[in-house]
Design an enzyme around this catalytic site. Sequence first.
Site: not given
Length: 272
Positions: A10, A12
């Site tokens: 991932d 953010d």
Amino acid sequence: MNMKNGFLIDLDGTLYRGRKPIPHAAAFIRMLNEKGLPYLLVTNNSSRTPEQVAGHMRELGIEVLAAAVYTSSQAAAQYMAEQRQGNRVHMIGEAGLQIALEAAGFLLNEGTPDYVVQGIDRSFSYAKLTEAVRRLQNGATYVLTNPDRMLPSDGGLMPGAGSLAAAITAASGVEPVVIGKPSPIIMAYAIGRLGLPAADVWVIGDNAATDIRGGVMAGCRTALVLTGVATPANAHEQLALAGVTPDLICEDLQDFVKQLKLNDGAGFASRP
């Protein structure tokens, strides 16, 4: 550690927060590059292109190529192309979604649409809501890039694509095909890009409801890092709400490396 493992990571909350890199993120990506371990940066953010994402990360000192970034906009375009239900699209979204759709050969806002495709749109309006609802009531298929109801920003949380979708669904009565995490659609595409069996893939992220749930449902190994949505104070509550249990819970990416014994110990901690 199986050196044939790959990683779906991932962005953010895992590698950066807004305009700030998360400690050890640059060193982690550098280590994967040096060891030749396959990885893909998978984001639900539909607003930016892979080139824009990679440029943002380079500004933060995290060296990645655009080819290593896979967005929910790209996954939406891939899904629609595979359906072969037409190429006319009514789009609600921003540049990342527009460019992904055009690159896949879709015609935007021409004639009666086969699809209504919606992502984050920070200029969303009542007029856009009305037009989307009418298109859906006329038979267009509703595709949602990602279900995130809230997004982090420098000024705090803001409504995400899922919040806009809630209004469209409430008005039209049409439920969308959801593409982004935790949907199996984006997970299958991302795993396919790595070219590895799901059991050989680690999904790393800070969000139990999207990253970890998506990884578990796809049959991957999962690691929750406590640097974003999940924190040391709320991790167990977040996991209970998501109804999932990760293989690892890590303070940060350095802790992930330590728990998997990925590194040879040569200066990881000193190169944030």
